[in-house]
Write a protein that holds these residues in place. Sequence first.
Motif, PDB file in Angstrom:
ATOM      1  N   PRO A 101       0.804  -1.232   0.000  1.00 35.96           N
ATOM      2  CA  PRO A 101       0.000   0.000   0.000  1.00 35.96           C
ATOM      3  C   PRO A 101       0.832   1.275   0.000  1.00 35.96           C
ATOM      4  CG  PRO A 101      -0.073  -1.040   2.155  1.00 35.96           C
ATOM      5  CD  PRO A 101       0.618  -2.004   1.222  1.00 35.96           C
ATOM      6  N   GLU A 102       1.958   1.275   0.710  1.00 35.93           N
ATOM      7  CA  GLU A 102       2.764   2.505   0.779  1.00 35.93           C
ATOM      8  C   GLU A 102       3.396   2.842  -0.570  1.00 35.93           C
ATOM      9  OE1 GLU A 102       4.913  -1.053   1.924  1.00 35.93           O
ATOM     10  OE2 GLU A 102       3.286  -0.113   2.990  1.00 35.93           O
ATOM     11  N   ASN A 103       3.740   1.823  -1.364  1.00 35.02           N
ATOM     12  CA  ASN A 103       4.303   2.085  -2.699  1.00 35.02           C
ATOM     13  C   ASN A 103       3.287   2.820  -3.575  1.00 35.02           C
ATOM     14  OD1 ASN A 103       6.509   0.674  -1.856  1.00 35.02           O
ATOM     15  ND2 ASN A 103       6.184  -1.093  -3.157  1.00 35.02           N
ATOM     16  N   TYR A 104       2.049   2.427  -3.472  1.00 38.96           N
ATOM     17  CA  TYR A 104       1.017   3.043  -4.306  1.00 38.96           C
ATOM     18  C   TYR A 104       0.528   4.372  -3.726  1.00 38.96           C
ATOM     19  CZ  TYR A 104       1.277  -1.100  -7.082  1.00 38.96           C
ATOM     20  OH  TYR A 104       1.752  -2.093  -7.896  1.00 38.96           O
ATOM     21  N   GLN A 105       0.574   4.515  -2.397  1.00 40.95           N
ATOM     22  CA  GLN A 105       0.185   5.788  -1.790  1.00 40.95           C
ATOM     23  C   GLN A 105       1.133   6.894  -2.219  1.00 40.95           C
ATOM     24  OE1 GLN A 105      -0.048   4.812   2.384  1.00 40.95           O
ATOM     25  NE2 GLN A 105      -2.182   4.173   2.217  1.00 40.95           N
ATOM     26  N   ARG A 106       2.410   6.560  -2.387  1.00 44.81           N
ATOM     27  CA  ARG A 106       3.377   7.554  -2.869  1.00 44.81           C
ATOM     28  C   ARG A 106       3.031   8.013  -4.282  1.00 44.81           C
ATOM     29  NH1 ARG A 106       7.303   4.293  -0.039  1.00 44.81           N
ATOM     30  NH2 ARG A 106       7.765   3.136  -1.956  1.00 44.81           N
ATOM     31  N   ARG A 107       2.342   7.185  -5.021  1.00 48.94           N
ATOM     32  CA  ARG A 107       1.920   7.528  -6.380  1.00 48.94           C
ATOM     33  C   ARG A 107       0.525   8.138  -6.423  1.00 48.94           C
ATOM     34  NH1 ARG A 107       3.483   1.799  -9.212  1.00 48.94           N
ATOM     35  NH2 ARG A 107       5.571   1.651  -8.355  1.00 48.94           N
ATOM     36  N   GLY A 108      -0.061   8.344  -5.255  1.00 48.36           N
ATOM     37  CA  GLY A 108      -1.383   8.959  -5.180  1.00 48.36           C
ATOM     38  C   GLY A 108      -2.544   7.976  -5.222  1.00 48.36           C
ATOM     39  N   LEU A 109      -2.268   6.677  -5.160  1.00 48.25           N
ATOM     40  CA  LEU A 109      -3.328   5.670  -5.185  1.00 48.25           C
ATOM     41  C   LEU A 109      -3.594   5.203  -3.761  1.00 48.25           C
ATOM     42  CD1 LEU A 109      -2.171   3.558  -8.263  1.00 48.25           C
ATOM     43  CD2 LEU A 109      -3.918   5.335  -8.202  1.00 48.25           C
ATOM     44  N   LYS A 110      -4.812   5.412  -3.310  1.00 46.04           N
ATOM     45  CA  LYS A 110      -5.174   5.041  -1.942  1.00 46.04           C
ATOM     46  C   LYS A 110      -5.947   3.735  -1.930  1.00 46.04           C
ATOM     47  CE  LYS A 110      -5.015   9.744  -0.432  1.00 46.04           C
ATOM     48  NZ  LYS A 110      -5.672  10.887   0.101  1.00 46.04           N
ATOM     49  N   LYS A 111      -6.248   3.265  -0.730  1.00 46.67           N
ATOM     50  CA  LYS A 111      -6.959   2.002  -0.558  1.00 46.67           C
ATOM     51  C   LYS A 111      -8.264   1.975  -1.352  1.00 46.67           C
ATOM     52  CE  LYS A 111      -7.381   0.289   3.645  1.00 46.67           C
ATOM     53  NZ  LYS A 111      -7.908  -0.074   4.972  1.00 46.67           N
ATOM     54  N   ASP A 112      -8.956   3.112  -1.444  1.00 48.97           N
ATOM     55  CA  ASP A 112     -10.230   3.159  -2.173  1.00 48.97           C
ATOM     56  C   ASP A 112     -10.081   2.726  -3.624  1.00 48.97           C
ATOM     57  OD1 ASP A 112     -11.332   4.120   0.130  1.00 48.97           O
ATOM     58  OD2 ASP A 112     -11.563   6.173  -0.577  1.00 48.97           O
ATOM     59  N   TYR A 113      -8.938   3.018  -4.231  1.00 49.62           N
ATOM     60  CA  TYR A 113      -8.696   2.621  -5.612  1.00 49.62           C
ATOM     61  C   TYR A 113      -8.714   1.093  -5.737  1.00 49.62           C
ATOM     62  CZ  TYR A 113      -6.185   1.884 -10.021  1.00 49.62           C
ATOM     63  OH  TYR A 113      -5.821   1.472 -11.272  1.00 49.62           O
ATOM     64  N   PHE A 114      -8.001   0.420  -4.834  1.00 55.15           N
ATOM     65  CA  PHE A 114      -7.953  -1.042  -4.857  1.00 55.15           C
ATOM     66  C   PHE A 114      -9.314  -1.642  -4.537  1.00 55.15           C
ATOM     67  CE2 PHE A 114      -3.604   0.311  -4.035  1.00 55.15           C
ATOM     68  CZ  PHE A 114      -2.937  -0.358  -5.043  1.00 55.15           C
ATOM     69  N   VAL A 115     -10.007  -1.040  -3.577  1.00 57.66           N
ATOM     70  CA  VAL A 115     -11.337  -1.523  -3.202  1.00 57.66           C
ATOM     71  C   VAL A 115     -12.298  -1.390  -4.378  1.00 57.66           C
ATOM     72  CG1 VAL A 115     -13.317  -1.111  -1.682  1.00 57.66           C
ATOM     73  CG2 VAL A 115     -10.993  -1.037  -0.748  1.00 57.66           C
ATOM     74  N   GLY A 116     -12.272  -0.249  -5.046  1.00 55.54           N
ATOM     75  CA  GLY A 116     -13.168  -0.037  -6.187  1.00 55.54           C
ATOM     76  C   GLY A 116     -12.866  -0.959  -7.349  1.00 55.54           C
ATOM     77  N   MET A 117     -11.602  -1.065  -7.716  1.00 56.82           N
ATOM     78  CA  MET A 117     -11.226  -1.906  -8.850  1.00 56.82           C
ATOM     79  C   MET A 117     -11.443  -3.391  -8.535  1.00 56.82           C
ATOM     80  SD  MET A 117     -10.341   0.067 -11.338  1.00 56.82           S
ATOM     81  CE  MET A 117      -9.168  -0.608 -12.479  1.00 56.82           C
ATOM     82  N   GLY A 118     -10.924  -3.835  -7.410  1.00 58.68           N
ATOM     83  CA  GLY A 118     -11.042  -5.252  -7.062  1.00 58.68           C
ATOM     84  C   GLY A 118     -12.458  -5.653  -6.700  1.00 58.68           C
TER      85      GLY A 118
END
Length: 198
Positions: A101-118
Motif C-alpha cells: 500500500p505505501e508504494n502506491y500511496q506515494r503515487r497517489g493511489l489510496k486504498k479506495d482505488y484497490f477496493v473499487g477496482m477489485g
Amino acid sequence: MANGPSLSLNHKLAGYFHLRLQELSRRQSPPPQDDTLWYIGDMLARFGNSDQLFSYEDGRIDIRPLALLYKDAHEASNVRERGLILRQLGDMALFMGALFPENYQRRGLKKDYFVGMGGGAYSYLSETELQHRHIFTELATRFTRILELIAQACEKQTAFDDGDVLTLYQRWQKHREPRVAAQLRALGIGISDTNFLH
C-alpha cells in the motif's frame, strides 16, 4: 513430470497461507468462509511465482496496471475472456493493495482505488461466473476486510531490528494505519495521536 516440485511447493504454500488466514480470521465476526480462505491462500501462492504477477510488454517486464486490466476486460471479445481478466484484476488488487500500500500511496493511489477496482471485478464475477459465485460475492462485499486480513497474514513475523521499528513508526506517522499501530504496540512502543513515542 517437469512441474512436479513447483506444483508441490505451490500446494504447500497455499496450505500455509490458508492456515494463517484461518487463524487470523477468527478475530473477524463473522469470519470469511473457508472456501474463500482457500481461494486467497491459492492466490497468494500463485503470485509467489513471478510469472503470474509480472507481464512482458513493450520490451520490459512490469506489473500491468489495474486500469489497463480493466480496459482489457472491457474490450474482451467474449464473456469467458472478460471473466479471466476480471479475476486477474480482482486478485491483483487484493495482492498489491494488501502487500504494497505505501508504494502506491506515494503515487497517489489510496486504498479506495484497490477496493473499487477489485471489489467491482469480483462483483461482476459473482453475477456471471458459473463456479465460485459465493467466493466472489464474499470478496466483493468484504473486500476491505479481506485486504486487511491478507496484510496481517503476510506481515513480517521475525524479530524487528532498530531500522525496522523506525521504518514502521515513520509509516504509522504518515498513514495512521491501525494495523501498523497494533504492530508498534505489540513491540512495546506506546503511541498516541500526539506523534510522540512513549
